[in-house]
Design a protein around this motif. Structure first.
Motif, PDB file in Angstrom:
ATOM      1  N   GLU A  74      11.254  50.699   4.976  1.00  0.00           N
ATOM      2  CA  GLU A  74      12.658  50.607   4.224  1.00  0.00           C
ATOM      3  C   GLU A  74      12.981  49.536   4.975  1.00  0.00           C
ATOM      4  N   ILE A  91      12.568  45.227   3.828  1.00  0.00           N
ATOM      5  CA  ILE A  91      13.708  44.353   3.515  1.00  0.00           C
ATOM      6  C   ILE A  91      13.856  43.269   4.510  1.00  0.00           C
ATOM      7  N   LEU A 116      17.785  39.282  -1.778  1.00  0.00           N
ATOM      8  CA  LEU A 116      17.687  40.520  -1.766  1.00  0.00           C
ATOM      9  C   LEU A 116      18.441  40.968  -3.130  1.00  0.00           C
ATOM     10  N   GLU A 135      19.765  46.270  -1.342  1.00  0.00           N
ATOM     11  CA  GLU A 135      19.065  45.753   0.168  1.00  0.00           C
ATOM     12  C   GLU A 135      19.943  45.418   0.276  1.00  0.00           C
TER      13      GLU A 135
END
Length: 305
Positions: A274, A278, A290, A294
């Motif tokens: 993850e 990001i 974002l 996030e």
């Protein structure tokens, strides 16, 4: 006029809207004081307005402060100049929205209040211990949200030092340089005509920096503020209605449950996949692309380092 009032009520009814609420409170206080100043001046009762301001501004003298301790809070919601409040609220909004997006609304409130309080304490302490300020001690007063706004600005700059603002005539500039410029400017003016205000700026900057650094290490300076805000909100929150259902001579009582959006504290720590996803998104489209979740996940991951 009614539409404006309805809009304001709607903003205050939102639970995750603390930044706008702070700006609205400051604006409302300014407008009330402005109207009062006009009325009392035209009626040749300017002494009444001076008395009101005297009870809102923070005095440098500790003796005078003991008679008006509430001024440690009221001073950073009080402005008497249009450009003063305009600059402070713009400054607060630009940096405050970053804190709101990455850390949640409650931390905007904590930074604002802690910055204002600590800035006021620094102002009083230095005026009372340094001989340079002694001749001005009894006459010195302070007002304005600059120290509180500085705490939010430096907090955002500490959290996201490489985030850029596009400034007119200057183009994109990293916010760490913007914050540094204003810190140096305030430091240079600590011996000027607004020395007290600039000392408070530095106190607010100190709070903003250490608030974020401690938060990244797992210590939240804002916990006492959250508790006080929850207590204050609870005084005005409507009690849940009780519903009574009759069934086969038995009584069942149930109360409605209030739900709220998840804060950054409820966000689960992301795994490496993850995080990489990001970071890839940031490299392609920038921080602005974002989502709020996030951003909070990215901050959560930084606490584990």
């Amino acid at each position: 006029m009614s539409n404006i009032i309805d809009d304001i009520k709607r903003e205050f009814s939102k639970s995750e809207n603390s930044l706008v609420k702070i700006i609205l409170i400051n604006t409302a206080v300014f407008l009330v004081l402005l109207i009062s100043k006009i009325i009392f001046t035209l009626s040749q009762s300017s002494g009444i307005y001076a008395w009101i301001m005297n009870n809102l501004q923070l005095p440098a003298s500790t003796t005078e402060f003991l008679y008006r301790p509430w001024t440690l809070i009221t001073y950073f919601f009080t402005h008497d100049d249009i450009f003063h409040i305009l600059f402070n609220m713009l400054f607060l909004y630009w940096f405050g929205r970053l804190i709101d997006e990455y850390l949640g609304a409650k931390r905007v409130v904590a930074l604002y209040l802690l910055g204002g309080i600590f800035g006021g304490v620094i102002y009083m302490v230095i005026y009372n211990i340094l001989p340079y300020f002694q001749p001005h001690l009894e006459q010195s007063r302070m007002l304005g949200a600059s120290a509180a706004a500085f705490a939010v600005a430096v907090g955002a700059s500490t959290l996201l030092p490489n985030y850029t603002f596009n400034l007119i005539f200057l183009g994109p500039i990293r916010i760490k340089f913007i914050a540094l410029f204003y810190i140096i400017l305030s430091l240079a003016q600590t011996v000027g005509p607004n020395a007290g205000g600039n000392l408070a700026h530095l106190g607010g900057a100190f709070v903003g920096y250490f608030f974020i650094k401690l938060l990244q290490n797992g210590t939240d300076m804002g916990k006492p503020i959250y508790a006080l805000v929850n207590l204050w909100s609870g005084l005005f929150r409507k009690k849940p209605s009780m519903q009574v259902t009759y069934r086969e001579k038995q009584v069942y009582r149930s109360t409605s449950v209030y739900t709220s959006t998840a804060s950054s504290a409820t966000i689960e720590t992301p795994d490496q996949t993850e995080i990489d996803s990001i970071l890839d998104k940031i490299s392609k489209s920038g921080y602005e692309s974002l989502t709020k979740e996030e951003k909070q996940k990215l901050f959560k991951a930084s606490q584990q380092k």
